[in-house]
Design a protein around this motif. Structure first.
Motif, PDB file in Angstrom:
ATOM      1  N   ASP A  36       0.805  -1.225   0.000  1.00 59.37           N
ATOM      2  CA  ASP A  36       0.000   0.000   0.000  1.00 59.37           C
ATOM      3  C   ASP A  36       0.834   1.270   0.000  1.00 59.37           C
ATOM      4  N   LEU A  37       2.170   1.149  -0.095  1.00 58.12           N
ATOM      5  CA  LEU A  37       3.034   2.322  -0.121  1.00 58.12           C
ATOM      6  C   LEU A  37       3.642   2.493  -1.510  1.00 58.12           C
ATOM      7  N   ALA A  38       3.809   3.757  -1.911  1.00 57.92           N
ATOM      8  CA  ALA A  38       4.400   4.036  -3.216  1.00 57.92           C
ATOM      9  C   ALA A  38       5.870   3.643  -3.236  1.00 57.92           C
ATOM     10  N   ALA A  39       6.333   3.273  -4.417  1.00 62.10           N
ATOM     11  CA  ALA A  39       7.746   2.932  -4.592  1.00 62.10           C
ATOM     12  C   ALA A  39       8.620   4.158  -4.387  1.00 62.10           C
ATOM     13  N   LEU A  40       9.867   3.943  -4.011  1.00 60.56           N
ATOM     14  CA  LEU A  40      10.834   5.028  -4.038  1.00 60.56           C
ATOM     15  C   LEU A  40      11.076   5.409  -5.498  1.00 60.56           C
ATOM     16  N   PRO A  41      11.149   6.702  -5.808  1.00 64.00           N
ATOM     17  CA  PRO A  41      11.107   7.146  -7.213  1.00 64.00           C
ATOM     18  C   PRO A  41      12.469   7.249  -7.891  1.00 64.00           C
ATOM     19  N   PHE A  42      13.408   6.387  -7.509  1.00 61.15           N
ATOM     20  CA  PHE A  42      14.740   6.460  -8.099  1.00 61.15           C
ATOM     21  C   PHE A  42      15.346   5.069  -8.203  1.00 61.15           C
ATOM     22  N   ASP A  43      16.319   4.963  -9.099  1.00 64.85           N
ATOM     23  CA  ASP A  43      17.123   3.755  -9.260  1.00 64.85           C
ATOM     24  C   ASP A  43      18.336   3.900  -8.340  1.00 64.85           C
ATOM     25  N   TYR A  44      18.360   3.155  -7.231  1.00 66.34           N
ATOM     26  CA  TYR A  44      19.396   3.372  -6.226  1.00 66.34           C
ATOM     27  C   TYR A  44      20.786   3.005  -6.736  1.00 66.34           C
ATOM     28  N   ASP A  45      20.873   2.098  -7.687  1.00 64.72           N
ATOM     29  CA  ASP A  45      22.178   1.770  -8.260  1.00 64.72           C
ATOM     30  C   ASP A  45      22.806   2.999  -8.918  1.00 64.72           C
ATOM     31  N   LYS A  46      21.953   3.863  -9.480  1.00 65.76           N
ATOM     32  CA  LYS A  46      22.453   5.074 -10.128  1.00 65.76           C
ATOM     33  C   LYS A  46      22.477   6.259  -9.172  1.00 65.76           C
ATOM     34  N   GLU A  47      21.551   6.307  -8.243  1.00 64.01           N
ATOM     35  CA  GLU A  47      21.466   7.418  -7.301  1.00 64.01           C
ATOM     36  C   GLU A  47      22.637   7.447  -6.333  1.00 64.01           C
ATOM     37  N   LEU A  48      23.094   6.278  -5.895  1.00 65.07           N
ATOM     38  CA  LEU A  48      24.080   6.207  -4.829  1.00 65.07           C
ATOM     39  C   LEU A  48      25.484   6.476  -5.358  1.00 65.07           C
ATOM     40  N   VAL A  49      26.041   7.648  -5.002  1.00 68.60           N
ATOM     41  CA  VAL A  49      27.380   8.020  -5.471  1.00 68.60           C
ATOM     42  C   VAL A  49      28.287   8.460  -4.331  1.00 68.60           C
ATOM     43  N   GLY A  50      27.845   8.281  -3.072  1.00 66.41           N
ATOM     44  CA  GLY A  50      28.692   8.668  -1.952  1.00 66.41           C
ATOM     45  C   GLY A  50      28.050   8.336  -0.625  1.00 66.41           C
ATOM     46  N   GLY A  51      28.847   8.411   0.436  1.00 65.48           N
ATOM     47  CA  GLY A  51      28.335   8.099   1.762  1.00 65.48           C
ATOM     48  C   GLY A  51      29.217   8.676   2.850  1.00 65.48           C
ATOM     49  N   ARG A  52      28.817   8.393   4.098  1.00 69.07           N
ATOM     50  CA  ARG A  52      29.625   8.741   5.263  1.00 69.07           C
ATOM     51  C   ARG A  52      29.651   7.535   6.182  1.00 69.07           C
ATOM     52  N   THR A  53      30.844   7.105   6.587  1.00 66.06           N
ATOM     53  CA  THR A  53      30.975   5.903   7.401  1.00 66.06           C
ATOM     54  C   THR A  53      30.581   6.179   8.853  1.00 66.06           C
ATOM     55  N   PRO A  54      30.178   5.149   9.585  1.00 70.09           N
ATOM     56  CA  PRO A  54      29.901   5.298  11.011  1.00 70.09           C
ATOM     57  C   PRO A  54      31.125   5.816  11.760  1.00 70.09           C
TER      58      PRO A  54
END
Length: 431
Positions: free
Chosen positions: A221-239
Motif C-alpha cells: 500500500d506504499l508508493a515505490a521510491l522514485p529512483f534507481d538506487y544503483d544510479k542514485e548512490l554516489v557517496g556516503g559517510r561511514t559510522p
C-alpha cells in the motif's frame, strides 16, 4: 570506544585540536510524538506537500520497491567552469546521518525548511532503517553476528515514515546517499577494521535493503521510491568517520564520486583521495573556546556536556547559541576569505532538549538569508557540489587550493583569478 546509548557510539577523530576531534554518528533514539515542522515554501511559494508526485510515469525496478521516474526534479542548472577573474560561489552542504524518521517530526521539519529556501541537502540513509526487525537475520554484517547492529531497528510504523520522507526528499531535489547499516564503531567488529571486500558486502546489503523493502515487508500500500538506487548512490559517510582508507578502493570500483568520511578536515578547497573526492567534516570556530570543533551536532554535544545527551536544562540556551554561532562563524570565515565549500553533518536527534536541531536551523536560516539577499551562496547536496567541481579546470582548482583557512585572495578575486596558470602572490592576507 564509549557507547553513549545503545544506538550510538563515540569515536575519536584526528586533527589539530584533540578536544574538538570527537566524532559521533549516534542514531535515532527518540519516539517523541511531537508533530512535524510547519509547511514551508519553495519556488512558487505554495505550501509543501508531504507526498509529492513523480513527474513521469514510473517504471518499476525489481520487486517494485524502487522505480525509474525520469530526471530528478529541482536540480540546479548545468554547471559551467569559472571564467577568468570570476569569484567562486560559496557552496554549503547540510547532510544528515542515518536519515530515519521515528515520529519526532525532524525529517519533515528539515525538508520543510529546505523547501522554504529552495535548498538541497544530502540524506545518508542507513539501510537497516528500511528492514523490519522481524527480518534482521537477512543482515550479515562483517566481523559481527548475523542480525547484529549497534543501532536499533525501527518499528514497522517508523520504517513506513522513513520511506515516505525518503521518497519526498528525492522528489524535492535532495540526494540519497548511504550511512551503511549496523554502525559498528568499537571492538573487533568495528568498521575501522573492515577490508575492501567487507565494505563491498556492507554496501551491497545496504542497497539491497533499499531496493527490496517491499519483499522484506510485504507492504503493497506504499508508493515505490522514485529512483534507481544503483544510479542514485554516489557517496556516503561511514559510522563514526572510521574506515575510509579501505572503503575508498571499493567506492572507486563502484563508480562513487565522493566520500564524506574524513575526520577532522579543514576549511580549504578539497582534493581527491584514491580517485574519489574527499569531502570531510571541518574544524570550525567554537565560540568561547580556544580550540575548534568539527562541524557536526554530536561534536558540539561531546564538548559541551561530556557526551551526555540529557544534561541539566539550565545549560541549554547557552549551548544552543554556542552551537549556532559555531556554524555561522564557520560559514562566514569561508565566505569572507577563501570561499572553500562548507560541510555540516547532523542527526535527527533530540539530544539535550533538541538544542542542536534548533541551532542548525538557526544557522541554516542565517546562511539562506545571505543567499536571498543576492550573495552567490548555494545550498546544495554533495552530489550537486561534485557536479560543479568536476567541470572546473584543474589549474583553477589548484590555485584555489593555495588559499589556506581564512585566507583572502591577494588583490581580490578578480585579480587572483584572472590568470589561473600563474602562481598566486605570496602576499595573500589572512581574514
Amino acid at each position: 570506544m564509549r557507547a553513549i546509548t545503545r544506538r550510538g557510539a563515540l569515536g575519536l577523530g584526528a586533527g589539530a585540536a584533540a578536544a574538538a576531534g570527537l566524532v559521533g554518528c549516534g542514531s535515532l533514539t527518540s519516539t517523541d510524538p511531537s508533530p512535524a515542522g510547519g509547511s514551508g515554501k519553495h519556488g512558487s511559494g505554495k505550501k509543501g506537500s508531504p507526498s509529492p508526485s513523480a513527474t513521469a510515469t514510473a517504471k518499476p525496478i525489481g520487486d517494485g520497491s524502487t522505480s525509474f521516474t525520469g530526471k530528478q526534479p529541482h536540480q540546479p542548472a548545468k554547471p559551467v567552469p569559472l571564467e577568468p577573474g570570476q569569484e567562486p560561489p560559496q557552496f554549503v552542504v547540510f547532510s544528515w546521518d542515518g536519515a530515519g524518521e521515528v515520529g519526532n517530526g525532524l525529517f519533515p521539519r528539515f525538508l520543510d525548511l529546505a523547501k522554504e529556501h529552495g535548498a538541497s541537502m544530502t540524506f545518508f540513509l542507513s539501510g537497516l532503517y528500511l528492514l523490519p526487525e522481524s527480518k534482521k537475520r537477512l543482515y550479515d554484517p562483517p566481523n559481527n553476528p548475523v542480525g547484529a547492529s549497534d543501532i536499533g531497528y525501527l518499528t514497522d510504523e517508523h520504517v513506513k515514515m522513513t520511506l515516505t520522507n525518503v521518497r519526498r526528499a528525492w522528489l524535492e531535489g535532495h540526494e540519497i546517499g548511504t550511512h551503511f547499516n549496523g554502525h559498528f564503531c568499537g571492538g573487533s567488529g568495528s568498521v575501522g577494521n573492515w577490508t575492501p571486500a567487507q565494505w563491498r558486502s556492507e554496501i551491497d546489503q545496504a542497497k539491497k535493503f533499499v531496493k527490496e523493502w517491499r519483499t522484506n515487508t510485504g507492504w503493497t500500500d506504499l508508493a515505490a521510491l522514485p529512483f534507481d538506487y544503483d544510479k542514485e548512490l554516489v557517496g556516503g559517510r561511514t559510522p563514526c568517520l572510521l574506515g575510509q582508507d579501505n572503503l575508498l578502493p571499493t567506492a572507486k570500483a563502484l563508480g562513487w564520486r565522493y566520500d564524506a568520511s574524513s575526520p577532522g578536515g579543514r576549511q580549504v578547497w578539497p582534493e581527491k583521495k584514491q580517485g574519489i573526492w574527499d569531502l570531510p567534516l571541518q574544524q570550525i570556530p567554537f565560540p568561547g573556546r580556544s580550540f575548534e570543533v568539527l562541524s557536526m551536532d554530536y561534536n558540539m554535544l561531546a564538548n559541551q556536556s561530556v557526551n551526555s545527551t540529557n544534561a541539566p536544562s539550565h545549560n541549554y540556551p547557552g549551548w544552543r547559541k554556542q552551537s549556532a554561532q559555531a556554524y555561522i562563524q564557520g560559514f562566514r570565515r569561508a565566505y569572507e576569505s577563501n570561499r572553500a565549500p562548507f560541510f555540516v553533518g547532523n542527526h535527527f536527534e533530540h539530544w539535550n532538549g533538541g538544542i542542536y536541531m534548533d541551532a542548525v536551523e538557526e544557522a541554516f536560516r542565517h546562511i539562506a538569508a545571505e543567499k536571498e539577499s543576492g550573495a552567490d551562496v548555494r545550498l546544495v547536496s554533495f552530489r550537486q557540489f561534485v557536479d560543479w567541481i568536476d567541470v572546473q579546470k584543474p589549474e583553477v582548482l589548484d590555485k584555489l587550493r593555495t588559499l589556506d583557512v581564512g585566507q583572502r585572495p591577494a588583490g581580490g578575486w578578480k585579480e587572483f583569478m584572472k590568470d589561473s596558470t600563474t602562481s598566486p602572490s605570496p602576499s595573500a592576507s589572512a581574514a
